[in-house]
Design an enzyme around this catalytic site. Structure first.
Site, PDB file in Angstrom:
ATOM      1  N   LYS A 191       0.808  -1.238   0.000  1.00  0.00           N
ATOM      2  CA  LYS A 191       0.000   0.000   0.000  1.00  0.00           C
ATOM      3  C   LYS A 191       0.837   1.281   0.000  1.00  0.00           C
ATOM      4  O   LYS A 191       0.545   2.207  -0.782  1.00  0.00           O
ATOM      5  CB  LYS A 191      -0.967  -0.023   1.195  1.00  0.00           C
ATOM      6  CG  LYS A 191      -2.054   1.034   1.127  1.00  0.00           C
ATOM      7  CD  LYS A 191      -3.142   0.706   0.116  1.00  0.00           C
ATOM      8  CE  LYS A 191      -4.166  -0.234   0.710  1.00  0.00           C
ATOM      9  NZ  LYS A 191      -5.086  -0.769  -0.289  1.00  0.00           N
ATOM     10  N   PRO A 192       1.886   1.373   0.857  1.00  0.00           N
ATOM     11  CA  PRO A 192       2.662   2.624   0.812  1.00  0.00           C
ATOM     12  C   PRO A 192       3.250   2.892  -0.580  1.00  0.00           C
ATOM     13  O   PRO A 192       3.304   4.036  -1.025  1.00  0.00           O
ATOM     14  CB  PRO A 192       3.785   2.384   1.833  1.00  0.00           C
ATOM     15  CG  PRO A 192       3.307   1.291   2.710  1.00  0.00           C
ATOM     16  CD  PRO A 192       2.389   0.443   1.879  1.00  0.00           C
ATOM     17  N   LYS A 225       0.793  -7.620  -8.689  1.00  0.00           N
ATOM     18  CA  LYS A 225      -0.132  -6.724  -7.988  1.00  0.00           C
ATOM     19  C   LYS A 225       0.399  -5.284  -7.992  1.00  0.00           C
ATOM     20  O   LYS A 225      -0.334  -4.338  -8.275  1.00  0.00           O
ATOM     21  CB  LYS A 225      -0.294  -7.212  -6.538  1.00  0.00           C
ATOM     22  CG  LYS A 225      -1.238  -6.386  -5.711  1.00  0.00           C
ATOM     23  CD  LYS A 225      -1.418  -6.989  -4.326  1.00  0.00           C
ATOM     24  CE  LYS A 225      -2.146  -6.021  -3.421  1.00  0.00           C
ATOM     25  NZ  LYS A 225      -2.166  -6.488  -2.031  1.00  0.00           N
ATOM     26  N   CYS A 383      44.017  15.453   7.312  1.00  0.00           N
ATOM     27  CA  CYS A 383      43.629  16.858   7.404  1.00  0.00           C
ATOM     28  C   CYS A 383      43.772  17.367   8.844  1.00  0.00           C
ATOM     29  O   CYS A 383      44.895  17.531   9.296  1.00  0.00           O
ATOM     30  CB  CYS A 383      42.235  17.071   6.813  1.00  0.00           C
ATOM     31  SG  CYS A 383      42.032  18.778   6.248  1.00  0.00           S
ATOM     32  N   HIS A 509      42.765  14.933   1.576  1.00  0.00           N
ATOM     33  CA  HIS A 509      41.794  13.874   1.889  1.00  0.00           C
ATOM     34  C   HIS A 509      41.938  12.713   0.898  1.00  0.00           C
ATOM     35  O   HIS A 509      41.240  12.669  -0.109  1.00  0.00           O
ATOM     36  CB  HIS A 509      40.366  14.426   1.789  1.00  0.00           C
ATOM     37  CG  HIS A 509      40.009  15.363   2.883  1.00  0.00           C
ATOM     38  ND1 HIS A 509      39.386  14.951   4.041  1.00  0.00           N
ATOM     39  CD2 HIS A 509      40.194  16.688   3.002  1.00  0.00           C
ATOM     40  CE1 HIS A 509      39.202  15.999   4.826  1.00  0.00           C
ATOM     41  NE2 HIS A 509      39.680  17.065   4.223  1.00  0.00           N
ATOM     42  N   GLU A 511      40.880   9.831   1.124  1.00  0.00           N
ATOM     43  CA  GLU A 511      39.700   8.958   1.101  1.00  0.00           C
ATOM     44  C   GLU A 511      38.756   9.253  -0.064  1.00  0.00           C
ATOM     45  O   GLU A 511      37.972   8.392  -0.450  1.00  0.00           O
ATOM     46  CB  GLU A 511      38.945   9.048   2.437  1.00  0.00           C
ATOM     47  CG  GLU A 511      38.210  10.352   2.731  1.00  0.00           C
ATOM     48  CD  GLU A 511      39.071  11.433   3.382  1.00  0.00           C
ATOM     49  OE1 GLU A 511      40.308  11.387   3.222  1.00  0.00           O
ATOM     50  OE2 GLU A 511      38.502  12.338   4.024  1.00  0.00           O
TER      51      GLU A 511
HETATM   52  N1  GLN Z   1      39.702  22.552  10.545  1.00  0.00           N
HETATM   53  C1  GLN Z   1      40.878  22.341   9.781  1.00  0.00           C
HETATM   54  C2  GLN Z   1      41.069  23.398   8.699  1.00  0.00           C
HETATM   55  O1  GLN Z   1      40.139  24.062   8.341  1.00  0.00           O
HETATM   56  C3  GLN Z   1      40.884  20.936   9.164  1.00  0.00           C
HETATM   57  C4  GLN Z   1      39.814  20.716   8.170  1.00  0.00           C
HETATM   58  C5  GLN Z   1      39.595  19.255   7.838  1.00  0.00           C
HETATM   59  O2  GLN Z   1      39.987  18.375   8.598  1.00  0.00           O
HETATM   60  N2  GLN Z   1      38.922  18.978   6.736  1.00  0.00           N
HETATM   61  O3  GLN Z   1      42.144  23.565   8.195  1.00  0.00           O
END
Ligand code: GLN
Length: 539
Positions: A191-192, A225, A383, A509, A511
């Site tokens: 139904k939803p 259905k 970072c 970063h 990641e």
């Molecule tokens: N706060 C820190 C800066 O602005 C690190 C930023 C972060 O870890 N993305 O440089």
């Protein structure tokens, strides 16, 4: 062939995984030889998620061109291995900003500016933009939010218009819904989904395919259905069962023939079957780990699982590369102190100190770095994680007791991490950090150099503060190795401690660039170091 446009909307509930379904379909089409990209339209009024707290919206993902985007773009890049850009993430705020700026410039002189057609025209322009570059055969657009929300109505209206403006074989709409299982009744309930599709149809959009998130198999009768009540062809109702890994979903969608339905409706002839062998190899390794390690992820947003999405995913990729299960233990940095650090981190085979902003939990992070450094536990700082590593080194090794980042303590006598010069003049907060990909030159013979296997790399940034080069000489004399530097501005990007078994901290970063088929090298090396650490404990 014309560019094909596929739209993915969601109904019944949020968090159903529209991004994963969109990315899985994109993967299948890519694996059949098409050039595909995905874009996300988000219904909130912020220009981008850059100013949002991770508690509000999870991780802010950063692209090569410096766009601060929704975390779904991370999934798109991880699944497809194709870079996204500013154009791949559009918010209501950005749409309104463009229209209102044009109004002030006089672009609509004499006219009343309205949601229809001015806002919807701007939405449509952006929905078609990537398709006009000639770079892609298929553009998948994920519409954020849930159908029925007041906020997403202009997006759905723009889709409705495109449904008639584009040739029929160039437009396809997929609606993702939830089929809840009622334990007491031992029944799956449709139904939803019926209501959600009715809502979408009342806004003039007709779904071609309904994808149902479900915990239990949908029987053929139930599929019939749903097709009957939701006004789609039988056979166009497919199930998406909960999967053991998000990277399994493309295979599940292939088994459900989602790509087949799509290429048929879009009239794309003569495609080979999808070749998912590389993703399949990755999944096999992920499924059969030969060892395991425990790593701590020390951060201050750990209550929310999406806050460190790309880091978590990078560990999945690096784990598979090492044929090893990585148990990531989220440790709240606010709760780490000298009194409990041994209890909290003592059993860990590796310690990662996460990115972050502001001073909350900072001292706990410093404490975690010190513990890793003194105990010889593999350490990886990202970072803010690099910034606190530098602060910790300055305090403990150089003896500068009040050394700090000026983000935490503007009055410190040793500002070892300080605002970048160009940041000092800025008053606007949105989109003004050091953002996106920058080159980095690695020092020959360093750990970073051996990890990457080359001298020049490019990684993505998102920060305002930097290693203060005023302290470079004293830091390096005391044993800190600067192994990565920006070649244009001499900014310190990587620090290492050669006296330690594995200690690396990076200003960027890493990641954001890890994918299952191309795991990020520092993560791979960190997991390998954690395995070694584990083995040495067991001997
Ligand atoms: N706060 C820190 C800066 O602005 C690190 C930023 C972060 O870890 N993305 O440089």
């Amino acid at each position: 062939m014309n560019t094909k446009y596929i739209f993915v909307t969601g109904g019944v509930a949020s968090s159903l995984g529209k991004g994963i379904i969109a990315a899985s379909l994109a993967k299948l089409l890519q694996a059949r030889g098409l050039r595909v990209t995905i874009q996300k339209f988000d219904p909130y009024l912020n220009i981008d998620p850059g100013t949002l707290n991770p508690y509000e919206h999870g991780e802010c993902y950063v692209t090569d061109d410096g766009a601060e985007t929704d975390l779904d773009l991370g999934h798109y890049e991880r699944f497809l291995g194709v870079h996204t850009s500013q154009a791949n993430n559009v918010t209501t705020g950005r749409i309104y900003n463009t229209v209102i700026t044009k109004e002030r410039e006089g672009a609509y002189l004499g006219k009343t500016v309205q949601i229809v057609p001015h806002i919807t025209d701007e939405i449509k322009r952006r929905m078609l933009l990537l398709g006009q570059t000639g770079q892609y055969d298929v553009i998948i657009t994920e519409v954020g939010g849930t159908v029925g929300d007041m906020e997403s109505q202009p997006f759905v209206e723009a889709m409705r218009q495109l449904q008639w403006e584009l040739p029929e074989e160039d437009f396809l709409s997929i609606h993702l819904t939830l089929i809840p299982y009622l334990k007491a009744a031992q029944e799956l309930k449709t139904k939803p989904t019926q209501h959600s599709v009715q809502e979408l149809q009342s806004q003039g959009v007709h779904p071609d395919i309904i994808v149902c998130r479900t915990e239990k198999e949908l029987s053929p009768e139930l599929r019939r259905k749903i097709a009957l009540f939701c006004n789609v062809k039988p056979g166009h109702v497919i199930q998406s069962m909960d999967a053991w890994s998000i990277y399994q979903v493309p295979f599940n969608m292939e088994a459900e023939k989602l790509d087949e339905l799509v290429v048929n409706k879009l009239e794309i002839p003569n495609l080979p079957p999808p070749d998912l062998s590389r993703l399949g190899n990755f999944l096999e390794r992920l499924k059969h780990p030969k060892a395991e390690v425990d790593v701590a992820l020390v951060g201050k947003y750990v209550e929310l699982q999406d806050a460190y999405k790309s880091i978590q995913e990078s560990f999945v990729h690096a784990g598979a590369a090492n044929e090893c299960r990585v148990n990531v233990h989220c440790v709240h940095s606010e709760h780490v102190n000298d009194g409990n650090v041994a209890d909290v981190l003592g059993g860990m085979d590796g310690i990662l100190v996460a990115p972050g902003f502001g001073s909350r939990g900072l001292e706990g992070k410093i404490c975690a770095v010190r513990y890793a450094r003194e105990k010889g536990i593999p350490f990886f700082g990202i970072c803010l994680g690099m910034q606190v590593a530098v602060v910790e080194f300055a305090r403990d090794v150089l003896g500068w007791a009040d050394a700090a980042s000026t983000e935490e303590n503007p009055d410190t006598t040793h500002p070892v991490i300080d605002l970048m010069e160009e940041q000092k003049k800025l008053t606007l907060k949105g989109g003004t950090m050091r953002l996106g990909a920058y080159p980095c030159h690695l020092l020959e013979g360093s750990l970073a150099w051996s990890i990457y296997g080359k001298e020049d790399i490019s990684e993505r940034h998102r920060h305002r503060y930097e290693f203060n080069n005023r302290y470079l000489k004293e830091m390096t004399a005391a044993g800190l190795k600067i192994s990565g530097v920006n070649p244009d501005h001499q900014l310190v990007e990587i620090v290492e401690l050669p006296s330690h078994p594995f200690y690396i901290a990076v200003q960027f970063h890493p990641e954001f660039k890890s994918t299952p088929e191309c795991p990020q090298p520092i993560f791979v090396a960190f997991v390998a170091a954690a395995l070694k650490q584990r083995a040495s404990k067991n001997n």
